[in-house]
Write a protein that holds these residues in place. Structure first.
Motif: not given
Length: 405
Positions: A96-101, A178-195
């Motif tokens: 399972l799983g398709h929303e990921f980073s 593009p997310l790295r300019e505004h977010y921490s590494d942890e936030e980048v991956f959490l946001l990436g799973s929401l793309v």
């Protein structure tokens, strides 16, 4: 890198209903485009799998975060006869799983980064589309890869991302740099799973609704979103950012309604305690809405309320955008569509017309979707949460943190 990994795997029995007929794109005993008509007795296990290896044009991603989708819940949820609730493309067993980073750890020859037009080297932060389009069929050639004739889907009929590693074609991979300019590494991956879920909402309310095109919704129009799940909540943020005048969210769960307000909804309606039509017309001074997003998966209950509102409102040319997957038929009155010049439009998935990069850039420019994640869990907690989500609507997005394993 280890040669073995743990993965959340869904098994089910191929047991077609008596009325089911094998379609031209179905594979007997392996996959179908009508899952709820075929697959029975779903079972979720955590088991060992081989770590995948990248071939030509492929990459292997070390998964950092993976969201649980309503589709995951419905694939693992049986009805009273034991058939899965999810009505779409499915082939089991599948991880399972398709929303990921995650981070690329291996790249085969010919695996290129679209952002740099150079081969992936490894270490890049990325996410990926879940719809694996072929690029050669008529829909793909016409620019509609989410309707590919040879479609595969990660986590549906191809192994997904609820595992330490996943192999995907490089053509569906998108950089999160593009997310790295505004977010921490942890936030980048959490946001990436929401793309991915945000892109599903984007495809529905921007691409399919025809934003800015004659007959589509425009800045200054009113919109109504039915259903405060992840897609509905993401639509609140997207539509407000695009200039909708009044974003109205219909959602009975108080925590989800409150999250909707935080993410962009101007008004919320509890359809179990208020008259939906009366409240929409009151908020809009009788004009109603140009767009109604059906994101509940309960068309027999929700659509009649939408249709009544369209009949009574002043605004013509309303569009009903159906994004939730459901086996039930919509009770449609053609006269309402004719007299009110209204339309019902379906929206599937996210691919095509640059949804992923536009969502990533919107996030980088300040569209912070992180509040959607209301709970974080481990891989071992996935099976119990799949069961909990059948009835518990308090959480919006539950995210599996594989970087904490």
């Amino acid at each position: 890198m280890s040669t073995k990994m743990r993965a959340v795997v869904l098994h089910a029995d191929w047991d077609p209903k008596p009325e089911f007929k094998l379609g031209p794109k179905d594979i007997e005993g392996r996959q179908t485009y009508l899952g709820s008509k075929v697959w029975r007795n779903p079972r979720v296990t955590i088991e060992e799998r081989d770590v995948p290896q990248a071939g030509p044009g492929e990459v292997v991603i070390e998964v950092k975060a993976c969201g649980i989708c309503g589709s995951d819940v419905h694939m693992a949820q049986p009805d009273e006869q034991g058939y899965i609730l999810y009505p779409g493309l499915t082939g089991f067993p599948a991880v399972l799983g398709h929303e990921f980073s995650g981070v690329i750890v291996d790249a085969g020859p010919g695996a290129f980064d679209k952002r740099t037009n150079k081969p992936f080297k490894g270490g890049e932060a990325v996410c990926a589309e879940e719809m694996l389009w072929c690029g050669a069929c008529q829909p793909c050639a016409d620019g509609w890869p989410n309707h590919c004739e040879r479609l595969d889907e990660l986590g549906f009929n191809v192994d997904g991302a609820m595992a330490k590693y996943i192999k995907v074609p490089a053509r569906v991979v998108w950089s999160l740099e593009p997310l790295r300019e505004h977010y921490s590494d942890e936030e980048v991956f959490l946001l990436g799973s929401l793309v991915e879920p945000t892109s599903v909402a984007y495809n529905a309310v921007i691409e399919r609704s025809g934003w800015g095109i004659l007959g589509g919704i425009r800045p200054g129009d009113n919109v109504v979103i039915c259903g405060g799940g992840p897609i509905g909540i993401a639509a609140c943020a997207i539509l407000k950012r695009q200039g909708a005048a009044k974003v109205i969210l219909s959602e009975p769960e108080p925590s989800r309604a409150e999250l909707g307000r935080k993410m962009g909804a101007d008004y919320t309606i509890n359809p179990l305690q208020e008259d939906f039509t009366e409240r929409v017309l009151e908020i809009t001074h009788g004009y109603g809405a140009a767009l109604y997003l059906e994101a509940t998966g309960l068309p027999t209950i929700v659509y009649p309320q939408i249709e009544k509102t369209i009949w009574e409102q002043k605004t013509l040319n309303a569009r009903v955008m159906v994004v939730a997957r459901a086996d039930a038929k919509m009770p449609v009155t053609g006269e309402v569509l004719q007299v009110r010049r209204a339309q019902i439009i379906g929206a599937q998935g996210h691919s095509g017309h640059g949804t992923f990069p536009r969502v990533i850039e919107s996030m980088a420019a300040g569209m912070n979707m992180l509040p959607m994640i209301t709970k974080q869990i481990t891989l071992d907690e996935v099976p119990e949460n799949l069961v909990t989500l059948r009835t518990d609507r308090k959480e919006c997005k539950i995210t599996v943190r594989l970087d904490k394993e």
